[in-house]
Design an enzyme around this catalytic site. Structure first.
Site, PDB file in Angstrom:
ATOM      1  N   THR A  21     -91.112  61.046  11.596  1.00  0.00           N
ATOM      2  CA  THR A  21     -89.773  61.373  11.089  1.00  0.00           C
ATOM      3  C   THR A  21     -89.800  62.819  10.595  1.00  0.00           C
ATOM      4  O   THR A  21     -90.522  63.138   9.658  1.00  0.00           O
ATOM      5  CB  THR A  21     -89.409  60.406   9.941  1.00  0.00           C
ATOM      6  OG1 THR A  21     -89.523  59.076  10.436  1.00  0.00           O
ATOM      7  CG2 THR A  21     -88.008  60.661   9.434  1.00  0.00           C
ATOM      8  N   GLY A  64     -88.199  50.829  -1.666  1.00  0.00           N
ATOM      9  CA  GLY A  64     -89.556  51.384  -1.704  1.00  0.00           C
ATOM     10  C   GLY A  64     -90.069  51.575  -0.302  1.00  0.00           C
ATOM     11  O   GLY A  64     -89.279  51.646   0.655  1.00  0.00           O
ATOM     12  N   VAL A  78     -97.547  53.609  12.396  1.00  0.00           N
ATOM     13  CA  VAL A  78     -96.749  53.863  13.600  1.00  0.00           C
ATOM     14  C   VAL A  78     -97.651  54.102  14.818  1.00  0.00           C
ATOM     15  O   VAL A  78     -97.451  53.519  15.879  1.00  0.00           O
ATOM     16  CB  VAL A  78     -95.807  55.068  13.385  1.00  0.00           C
ATOM     17  CG1 VAL A  78     -95.186  55.534  14.699  1.00  0.00           C
ATOM     18  CG2 VAL A  78     -94.700  54.689  12.401  1.00  0.00           C
ATOM     19  N   CYS A 131     -91.084  55.019   3.825  1.00  0.00           N
ATOM     20  CA  CYS A 131     -90.038  55.754   4.552  1.00  0.00           C
ATOM     21  C   CYS A 131     -88.788  56.046   3.733  1.00  0.00           C
ATOM     22  O   CYS A 131     -88.432  57.210   3.554  1.00  0.00           O
ATOM     23  CB  CYS A 131     -89.667  55.005   5.819  1.00  0.00           C
ATOM     24  SG  CYS A 131     -91.013  54.985   7.013  1.00  0.00           S
ATOM     25  N   GLU A 162     -89.040  56.899  15.568  1.00  0.00           N
ATOM     26  CA  GLU A 162     -89.445  55.492  15.623  1.00  0.00           C
ATOM     27  C   GLU A 162     -88.632  54.672  14.621  1.00  0.00           C
ATOM     28  O   GLU A 162     -88.475  55.078  13.482  1.00  0.00           O
ATOM     29  CB  GLU A 162     -90.947  55.391  15.323  1.00  0.00           C
ATOM     30  CG  GLU A 162     -91.486  53.995  15.371  1.00  0.00           C
ATOM     31  CD  GLU A 162     -91.082  53.274  16.660  1.00  0.00           C
ATOM     32  OE1 GLU A 162     -91.405  53.767  17.751  1.00  0.00           O
ATOM     33  OE2 GLU A 162     -90.427  52.215  16.575  1.00  0.00           O
TER      34      GLU A 162
HETATM   35  P1  NAD Z   1     -99.848  56.765   8.254  1.00  0.00           P
HETATM   36  O1  NAD Z   1    -100.218  57.543   7.044  1.00  0.00           O
HETATM   37  O2  NAD Z   1    -100.028  55.282   8.245  1.00  0.00           O
HETATM   38  O3  NAD Z   1    -100.640  57.327   9.526  1.00  0.00           O
HETATM   39  C1  NAD Z   1    -100.849  58.662   9.797  1.00  0.00           C
HETATM   40  C2  NAD Z   1    -102.229  58.824  10.418  1.00  0.00           C
HETATM   41  O4  NAD Z   1    -102.394  60.191  10.826  1.00  0.00           O
HETATM   42  C3  NAD Z   1    -103.370  58.527   9.470  1.00  0.00           C
HETATM   43  O5  NAD Z   1    -104.231  57.565  10.059  1.00  0.00           O
HETATM   44  C4  NAD Z   1    -104.101  59.865   9.303  1.00  0.00           C
HETATM   45  O6  NAD Z   1    -105.500  59.743   9.130  1.00  0.00           O
HETATM   46  C5  NAD Z   1    -103.746  60.545  10.613  1.00  0.00           C
HETATM   47  N1  NAD Z   1    -103.884  61.994  10.623  1.00  0.00           N
HETATM   48  C6  NAD Z   1    -103.598  62.891   9.637  1.00  0.00           C
HETATM   49  N2  NAD Z   1    -103.840  64.159  10.079  1.00  0.00           N
HETATM   50  C7  NAD Z   1    -104.288  64.048  11.349  1.00  0.00           C
HETATM   51  C8  NAD Z   1    -104.700  64.988  12.332  1.00  0.00           C
HETATM   52  N3  NAD Z   1    -104.712  66.296  12.084  1.00  0.00           N
HETATM   53  N4  NAD Z   1    -105.109  64.512  13.529  1.00  0.00           N
HETATM   54  C9  NAD Z   1    -105.118  63.186  13.804  1.00  0.00           C
HETATM   55  N5  NAD Z   1    -104.730  62.261  12.909  1.00  0.00           N
HETATM   56  C10 NAD Z   1    -104.319  62.677  11.705  1.00  0.00           C
HETATM   57  O7  NAD Z   1     -98.327  57.129   8.543  1.00  0.00           O
HETATM   58  P2  NAD Z   1     -97.237  56.209   9.279  1.00  0.00           P
HETATM   59  O8  NAD Z   1     -96.687  55.217   8.312  1.00  0.00           O
HETATM   60  O9  NAD Z   1     -97.799  55.750  10.570  1.00  0.00           O
HETATM   61  O10 NAD Z   1     -96.093  57.285   9.534  1.00  0.00           O
HETATM   62  C11 NAD Z   1     -96.211  58.305  10.499  1.00  0.00           C
HETATM   63  C12 NAD Z   1     -94.843  58.927  10.710  1.00  0.00           C
HETATM   64  O11 NAD Z   1     -93.929  57.950  11.235  1.00  0.00           O
HETATM   65  C13 NAD Z   1     -94.171  59.452   9.448  1.00  0.00           C
HETATM   66  O12 NAD Z   1     -93.420  60.581   9.768  1.00  0.00           O
HETATM   67  C14 NAD Z   1     -93.241  58.305   9.045  1.00  0.00           C
HETATM   68  O13 NAD Z   1     -92.151  58.766   8.274  1.00  0.00           O
HETATM   69  C15 NAD Z   1     -92.784  57.818  10.394  1.00  0.00           C
HETATM   70  N6  NAD Z   1     -92.355  56.421  10.441  1.00  0.00           N
HETATM   71  C16 NAD Z   1     -93.032  55.461   9.753  1.00  0.00           C
HETATM   72  C17 NAD Z   1     -92.633  54.140   9.838  1.00  0.00           C
HETATM   73  C18 NAD Z   1     -93.367  53.075   9.078  1.00  0.00           C
HETATM   74  O14 NAD Z   1     -92.831  51.963   8.954  1.00  0.00           O
HETATM   75  N7  NAD Z   1     -94.565  53.330   8.546  1.00  0.00           N
HETATM   76  C19 NAD Z   1     -91.539  53.789  10.638  1.00  0.00           C
HETATM   77  C20 NAD Z   1     -90.877  54.789  11.347  1.00  0.00           C
HETATM   78  C21 NAD Z   1     -91.292  56.106  11.248  1.00  0.00           C
END
Ligand code: NAD
Length: 436
Positions: free
Chosen positions: A121, A258, A11, A261, A149
């Site tokens: 989320t 799967g 994201v 999310c 998002e």
């Molecule tokens: P992700 O695991 O791909 O990315 C999270 C990032 O945060 C990682 O790169 C990690 O190293 C970093 N991180 C962890 N702790 C940190 C800190 N203290 N400071 C800075 N960076 C830090 O996760 P994602 O898939 O991008 O999801 C993020 C959020 O968005 C979640 O809540 C998810 O539910 C939501 N979301 C995801 C999607 C999707 O399709 N992946 C879609 C909508 C919403």
């Protein structure tokens, strides 16, 4: 506008890149030094169609920067996005340690007014917790906004640049004005920003994901019925999908929901509901049905091989939880692989993009092939777990020449039963009669 995005995963990286593309000055922050080094060097860290090009353009134009320092990242930022992980905690509720940890740090270092935006989320009430955590040490004014998002991996750039809607939970005009300025370039096709209170915005995201997961799960149960009653789920799907009230999307049965999310968000909503003294009965059922559906293909395989999977060798096409992503989090393929390994079978897998992630996850427990056809060599059957385009019209002669016997278990209904009958394969799919 100067923007910081904290968390540079699926994201965060899309968010940061797309905001840079509309002319903002974006700094993405991540604690993962290796990731930041790669991104700075112009190496993209996720597979997302179309992202490379805009990422490289904005990196070159210096509108997109990367750092591991939160302090450096938020310096001068008018908006600070939190795109941090919210994995299931011990009781199933979203674990807020990443969000609240960063909020606590922000309170100590914020020097000027900023809007802090939850893009992750998060359960209802998180914005209040974020505000509290920042306030503990903060001496400057700030606002907290909820902006869940809705991008889908695989089409994330399009979803972000041309969103169906943008949901913003906001409490005052000042923050609302800043958010509307930021999003103005994304609304040119007329789709709306829906402003609401913080709690409604937080719940909207869970409601959307849970509804979609329920829709697929409903079709998976219809598929189970079709198999027992001799009906064809693809016909039923077409029959109901043409009803506008139902719609054509999200009606494809398969091997369970799967991804990073849906499973975690349903679990989190069920848990939050119980904390508010409500038993979310439909979603509890969705979780139970999904546990069975994930292993439905393995159950078919056990039946076909008379329970004797030990010593069998399988080719597996597809590891990612859906096509056009390298993301394997909660992918149905993983549940199948684990069950097959436990039953004593061996596996050679191929996926166009997800093999590096799968190699990190499985090491040498399974083999990986360089191509979809190489994976087939001497296998007792081919299993299809992800509907990548390149699997849709394969060379069946090559498949036949490489497999030990002409057997395919298809979790994505890629082929017509009539074609498989003609080709002489034993073919089992979801919600349709087996072809013998
Ligand atoms: P992700 O695991 O791909 O990315 C999270 C990032 O945060 C990682 O790169 C990690 O190293 C970093 N991180 C962890 N702790 C940190 C800190 N203290 N400071 C800075 N960076 C830090 O996760 P994602 O898939 O991008 O999801 C993020 C959020 O968005 C979640 O809540 C998810 O539910 C939501 N979301 C995801 C999607 C999707 O399709 N992946 C879609 C909508 C919403």
């Amino acid at each position: 506008m100067k923007i910081a995005v904290v968390g540079t995963g699926y994201v965060g990286l899309v968010t940061g890149t797309c905001f840079a593309e509309t002319g903002n000055d974006v700094t993405c922050v991540d604690i993962d030094q290796q990731k930041v080094d790669k991104l700075r060097a112009g190496e993209i860290t996720i597979y997302e169609p179309g992202l490379d090009e805009i990422f490289l353009r904005n990196l070159k134009e210096e509108r997109l920067k990367f750092t591991t320092s939160l302090e450096e990242g938020i310096k001068g930022a008018k908006i600070i996005f939190l795109a941090l992980p919210t994995p299931p905690g011990e009781n199933g509720s979203a674990d807020l340690k990443y969000i609240l940890g960063v909020a606590d740090d922000l309170g100590k270092i914020m020097q000027d007014y900023a809007v802090v935006v939850d893009k992750s989320t998060v359960p209802v009430g998180t914005a209040d917790k974020v505000r509290e955590a920042i306030s503990r040490n903060c001496s400057v004014d700030f606002d907290v906004v909820s902006n869940p998002e809705f991008l889908r991996e695989g089409v994330a750039v399009d979803d972000f640049m041309k969103p169906d809607r943008i949901v913003i939970g906001v409490e005052n005009e000042r923050a609302k004005k800043i958010m509307s300025e930021l999003y103005a370039p994304f609304l040119r096709s007329g789709n709306p920003i829906i402003y609401m209170d913080l709690r409604s915005a937080e719940l909207t995201k869970y409601a959307a994901n849970s509804f979609l997961a329920t829709k697929i799960t409903f079709m998976n149960e219809i598929a189970q019925l079709c198999e027992r009653m001799g009906a064809d789920v693809d016909m039923v799907r077409l029959g109901i999908g043409t009803d506008e009230r139902i719609g054509k999307k999200f009606l494809f049965p398969g091997i369970g929901i799967g991804g990073s999310c849906f499973p975690k968000d349903i679990y989190a909503l069920v848990t939050s509901a119980s904390e508010y003294d409500y038993n979310f009965k439909i979603l509890n059922a969705v979780m139970k049905v999904n546990q069975v559906q994930r292993l439905h293909l393995v159950a078919k395989m056990k039946k076909y091989f008379n329970e004797g999977l030990a010593g069998k060798h399988f080719a597996l096409w597809g590891l990612s939880f859906k096509p056009n992503t390298d993301d394997i989090r909660e992918a149905p393929s993983l549940y199948m692989i684990d069950a097959l390994l436990e039953a004593g079978a061996s596996i050679c897998a191929f996926d166009p993009e997800a093999m590096p992630n799968a190699k990190n996850y499985y090491g040498s427990k399974i083999a990986f092939a360089e191509s979809q056809y190489e994976a087939l060599h001497n296998a007792d059957a081919l299993i299809i777990a992800t509907e990548w385009n390149e699997f849709r019209a394969p060379d069946f002669q090559k498949i036949q020449n490489r497999l030990k016997s002409k057997v395919i278990f298809d979790g994505r209904n890629l082929f017509e039963n009539s074609a498989m009958t003609q080709l002489g394969f034993h073919y089992e799919s979801i919600g349709r009669s087996p072809v013998n």
